[in-house]
Design an enzyme around this catalytic site. Sequence first.
Site, short mmCIF file in Angstrom:
data_model
loop_
_atom_site.label_atom_id
_atom_site.label_comp_id
_atom_site.label_asym_id
_atom_site.label_seq_id
_atom_site.Cartn_x
_atom_site.Cartn_y
_atom_site.Cartn_z
N ASP A 1 -12.03 7.12 6.32
CA ASP A 1 -11.24 5.91 6.57
C ASP A 1 -10.61 6.00 7.96
OD1 ASP A 1 -9.80 3.57 6.16
OD2 ASP A 1 -8.13 4.64 5.21
N ASP B 1 -9.82 -3.00 1.34
CA ASP B 1 -9.90 -2.47 2.70
C ASP B 1 -11.28 -1.84 2.87
OD1 ASP B 1 -9.80 -0.38 4.79
OD2 ASP B 1 -7.66 -0.84 4.92
N TRP C 1 0.85 -1.18 0.00
CA TRP C 1 0.00 0.00 0.00
C TRP C 1 0.89 1.23 0.00
CZ3 TRP C 1 -0.38 3.91 3.81
CH2 TRP C 1 -1.25 4.95 3.42
N ASP D 1 -7.36 -4.34 9.86
CA ASP D 1 -6.60 -3.09 9.72
C ASP D 1 -7.36 -1.95 10.37
OD1 ASP D 1 -4.93 -1.05 9.06
OD2 ASP D 1 -5.41 -1.02 6.92
N HIS E 1 -8.59 -6.26 4.19
CA HIS E 1 -8.24 -5.46 5.36
C HIS E 1 -9.58 -5.09 5.98
CE1 HIS E 1 -3.87 -3.84 4.88
NE2 HIS E 1 -3.95 -5.15 5.06
C1 RNT Z 1 -3.93 2.80 4.77
C2 RNT Z 1 -4.02 1.35 4.46
C3 RNT Z 1 -2.89 0.51 4.98
C4 RNT Z 1 -2.47 0.87 6.39
C5 RNT Z 1 -1.48 -0.09 7.02
C6 RNT Z 1 -0.89 0.45 8.28
O1 RNT Z 1 -5.08 3.49 4.50
O2 RNT Z 1 -5.24 0.85 4.89
O3 RNT Z 1 -3.23 -0.83 4.87
O4 RNT Z 1 -3.57 1.00 7.25
O5 RNT Z 1 -0.53 -0.42 6.11
ZN ZN Z 2 -5.55 -1.27 4.80
#
Ligand code: RNT
Ligand code: ZN
Length: 423
Positions: free
Chosen positions: A297, A262, A188, A329, A289
């Site tokens: 977010d 995510d 990411w 996450d 995630h």
């Molecule tokens: C960020 C992403 C990522 C992070 C982690 C810490 O918006 O979701 O996955 O939260 O890598």
């Molecule tokens: Zn994430």
Amino acid sequence: MNKGRIAPSYRIAKEAYAEYGVDVDAAMKRLEKIPISIHCWQGDDVGGFETPGAELSGGGIQATGNYPGKARTIAELRQDIEKALSLIPGRHRLNLHACYLDHGGIFVDRNEIDPGHFQSWIDWARFNKLGMDFNPTYFSHKLAADGFTLSHADKAIREFWIEHGIACRKIGAEMGKQLGTATVINFWVPDGYKDIPVDRTGPRERLAESLDKIFAKKMDPKIHLDAVESKLFGIGAESYTVGSHEFYLGYAVSRQKLLCLDSGHFHPTEMISEKISSVLMFCPQLLLHVSRPVRWDSDHVVILDDELQAIAKELIRSGKMDKVHIGLDYFDASINRVAAWVTGTRNMLKALLIALLEPIEILRKLELEMDFTGRLALMEELKALPWAAVWNYYCEQKSVPVGSGWIEEVRKYEKNVLSKRSS
Ligand code: RNT
Ligand code: ZN
């Protein structure tokens, strides 16, 4: 909870489910085979151990709150994770970020990390019977301060981050090899613009090119899998995110990589539960995630809400659990961090159990017969079935606290351990 009630309640629940043809024991057997990848970063607000007192900076992500007792060292973080694991039923995985390396007090920059810096984590994971997953860290670094990393217009900066990605893949493969279970490494990057860009194409071309360089070496999928994670926007990158959903969906399909969805990375009414079936058709595997966005977010602790249950149902109904990796996450610094891990992970497991207890065949039949009245009515009635009695029994079988019993354990730990840590 009165221990004497657990087994009788379970027997009644078993009968209730049997009326729908659901085998409760089989559901529990399936549940114990689903590992959750527990994210190290809830334990110290995404700080890591690169420099003493390291803190999250940049990347458009934020941990808010200052609840006392955060882990300040690797030893403390491990102790906290062990506490959390003792309150969660089943065997799980540790999801580590590169900035959590164990460099023995000598600073190593991101492009120079190697498996040796993670050996103590691998040993600890093996001792605790955990598989490991891994993440390159593309934030909290001076070369990420512009808001661009792998798509930076400056070739030297791109090169640095490409080296980081390559280094991380070697580390992931070593983890997978030593622990005998494939490490998913998730890419990411926060790259994006605060305000309206002129060129939306250039950064995307550069990101694809950088990723291709990172992924140039083939890796054995038995020990190592690459995933890419998209995002809609971040704080300070509101107008344009290079690695958008369309970008990564296209990238993952064309390169046959895992796509990471995510829950917090889409428009507020857009749900990842709706995307799982499509992604599983065209990407070799899927990484989740699981998070909880509140208005943005925000990475709140995962609760047993409708979307969590919808995600779990999609996974189970798909029949493709062997292609899915579930990671959590979120990072809430305003409450006890061990409780945050335990709450979110237990909720993920509860959602999976509820899904495993669903009489899928009956529901499918109603749908195929176009009996939408029956489908809706039954789905609603199923919500009242006694899944909690099965959950309690499962926790007891796995020798972890039943019901809210774990909260007292966390309070004790806070009193005896966490409250003794000065910030
Ligand atoms: C960020 C992403 C990522 C992070 C982690 C810490 O918006 O979701 O996955 O939260 O890598
Ligand atoms: Zn994430």
